[in-house]
Enzyme design. Sequence first.
Site, short mmCIF file in Angstrom:
data_model
loop_
_atom_site.label_atom_id
_atom_site.label_comp_id
_atom_site.label_asym_id
_atom_site.label_seq_id
_atom_site.Cartn_x
_atom_site.Cartn_y
_atom_site.Cartn_z
N PHE A 128 -3.12 2.41 -9.37
CA PHE A 128 -4.19 2.77 -8.43
C PHE A 128 -3.84 4.10 -7.75
O PHE A 128 -2.68 4.33 -7.41
CB PHE A 128 -4.34 1.65 -7.39
CG PHE A 128 -5.52 1.85 -6.50
CD1 PHE A 128 -6.81 1.63 -6.96
CD2 PHE A 128 -5.35 2.28 -5.19
CE1 PHE A 128 -7.91 1.83 -6.14
CE2 PHE A 128 -6.45 2.49 -4.37
CZ PHE A 128 -7.73 2.26 -4.85
N ASP A 194 2.74 -4.01 -5.69
CA ASP A 194 1.45 -3.99 -5.00
C ASP A 194 0.66 -5.18 -5.54
O ASP A 194 0.30 -5.22 -6.73
CB ASP A 194 0.72 -2.67 -5.28
CG ASP A 194 -0.60 -2.57 -4.50
OD1 ASP A 194 -1.17 -3.62 -4.15
OD2 ASP A 194 -1.07 -1.44 -4.29
N TYR A 219 -8.71 -7.61 1.82
CA TYR A 219 -10.17 -7.58 1.76
C TYR A 219 -10.73 -7.92 0.38
O TYR A 219 -11.93 -7.92 0.19
CB TYR A 219 -10.73 -6.24 2.24
CG TYR A 219 -10.06 -5.00 1.68
CD1 TYR A 219 -10.27 -4.60 0.37
CD2 TYR A 219 -9.24 -4.21 2.48
CE1 TYR A 219 -9.67 -3.47 -0.13
CE2 TYR A 219 -8.63 -3.07 1.98
CZ TYR A 219 -8.85 -2.70 0.66
OH TYR A 219 -8.25 -1.58 0.17
N LYS A 220 -9.85 -8.19 -0.59
CA LYS A 220 -10.34 -8.56 -1.91
C LYS A 220 -10.41 -10.09 -2.00
O LYS A 220 -11.33 -10.71 -1.50
CB LYS A 220 -9.44 -7.97 -2.99
CG LYS A 220 -9.37 -6.45 -2.98
CD LYS A 220 -8.43 -5.95 -4.06
CE LYS A 220 -8.18 -4.46 -3.94
NZ LYS A 220 -9.36 -3.63 -4.18
N ARG A 369 -16.36 -3.04 -14.24
CA ARG A 369 -15.48 -4.17 -13.88
C ARG A 369 -16.31 -5.34 -13.40
O ARG A 369 -17.16 -5.19 -12.51
CB ARG A 369 -14.54 -3.78 -12.74
CG ARG A 369 -13.45 -2.84 -13.07
CD ARG A 369 -12.39 -2.80 -11.96
NE ARG A 369 -12.92 -2.63 -10.60
CZ ARG A 369 -12.17 -2.48 -9.51
NH1 ARG A 369 -10.85 -2.53 -9.62
NH2 ARG A 369 -12.71 -2.32 -8.33
C1 LIG Z 1 -3.77 -1.75 -6.17
C2 LIG Z 1 -4.39 -1.24 -4.92
N1 LIG Z 1 -3.62 -0.77 -3.92
C3 LIG Z 1 -4.15 -0.29 -2.78
C4 LIG Z 1 -5.52 -0.27 -2.59
C5 LIG Z 1 -6.15 0.29 -1.36
O1 LIG Z 1 -5.27 0.61 -0.35
P1 LIG Z 1 -5.85 0.79 1.14
O2 LIG Z 1 -6.30 -0.54 1.60
O3 LIG Z 1 -4.73 1.36 1.90
O4 LIG Z 1 -7.02 1.72 1.06
C6 LIG Z 1 -6.35 -0.77 -3.60
C7 LIG Z 1 -7.81 -0.74 -3.37
O5 LIG Z 1 -8.61 -1.15 -4.16
C8 LIG Z 1 -5.78 -1.24 -4.78
O6 LIG Z 1 -6.56 -1.70 -5.76
#
Ligand SMILES: Cc1ncc(COP(=O)(O)O)c(C=O)c1O
Length: 409
Positions: A128, A194, A219-220, A369
């Site tokens: 990402f 992550d 938030y997912k 997706r």
């Molecule tokens: C793997 C991954 N890391 C980080 C994030 C987003 O990070 P942040 O919440 O700091 O914007 C996402 C967002 O979709 C993601 O898919």
Amino acid sequence: MADLTRARAEAHDNADPLRALRGRFVLEGEGDNRIYLDGNSLGRLPREAASRLAERTAEWGERLVTGWPDWIELPTRVGDLLAEGVLGARPGEVLVCDSTTVNLYKLAHAALAARPDRRAVVADPDDFPTDRYVLEGVCAARGVELRWEAPGGPIASDVALVALSHVSYRSGALADMAAITEAAHRSGALALWDVSHSAGAVPVELEATGADLAVGCTYKYLNAGPGSPAFLYVRSPLLEELRSPIQGWFGRRDQFRMGPRYEPADGIERFHAGTPSILGLAAVEAGVALVAEAGIERLREKSVALTELIVDLHDARLAPLGFELGTPRDPTRRGSHVALRHADAWRITRALIERARVIPDFRGPDSVRLGVPPLYTRFVDVWDAVDRLARLLEAGEHLEFGAELSRVT
Ligand SMILES: Cc1ncc(COP(=O)(O)O)c(C=O)c1O
């Protein structure tokens, strides 16, 4: 050959042990036949989250600053709920705070500072963007080489840190956390994961896999709302050794003594920066409780069945229309979304949203997706979405849309 009728999808829903949980979410928009398949970007609103937010807001109004003695424990309290119910970690190892981006910065920096004799970081060139950018910045700041390598290869003896996503944001591929962490450890490196795309949908098992560090968003699949606070995990034996590069007052021992210089707090709270979002934490608490109530193993089982249905329907109805599967076929090697690749993916995404009332998202260069969070996605949602997608392509409706990208995709 699998039975791919709609009736079979309905039968699956009727037999689904998690079926009742869908009613625990706000489902506005369903009235006009909308199908939401983007909970892997932003999860639905749990009713409990809305009421917890309202309660906390009322508390703010009533208690004002006298609320803090209770609120101040929330980042660790909710962290413990996450640790136990979602992440396979122990109490005291998870803190809910800041964004995933900031937490990644803190932990990557801390890891490199703890391995000063090592000269490289290994990261995935397909990770990402925020992960790639943060690692680029941290490596540049510390004068360390950043090596872009696909996950799963051998790890050299000068590597300080292997930093990867558990589930790929684009393809949905699920990395072997245990094997990669073990390989990192064999070469003396730390492993940072992550888990944004796995927390709440796939068993993460941070303790069992030996993962050293992790970050992720809420938030997912944890359904805590747009911009809700993220979390970080540090394996407890490492806690004393690692220090946050952001020396904020919330991470200081005895912060309200307002001491002259920074000294890290004991335990996971040393990774705080500034004041945590108490309203945001209310929603995280509700979202995590719902996932814990459903049980991560049951969620995983349903998620696999849902992605399997997408794969089967892809083969039967979408492959003949020019789609290619962008996600591993082996269900043990994928998370809870499926990428459908097509040269016209962006126009198809727009047509799906604007003409077919199906909400997926687009990830360049060529993926639509479809995310199927198991807490609230039905098998008929998948069936109907693929049906609408196939019809739309057969009619060439996507060709009526322009190819220029919008700011948010
Ligand atoms: C793997 C991954 N890391 C980080 C994030 C987003 O990070 P942040 O919440 O700091 O914007 C996402 C967002 O979709 C993601 O898919």
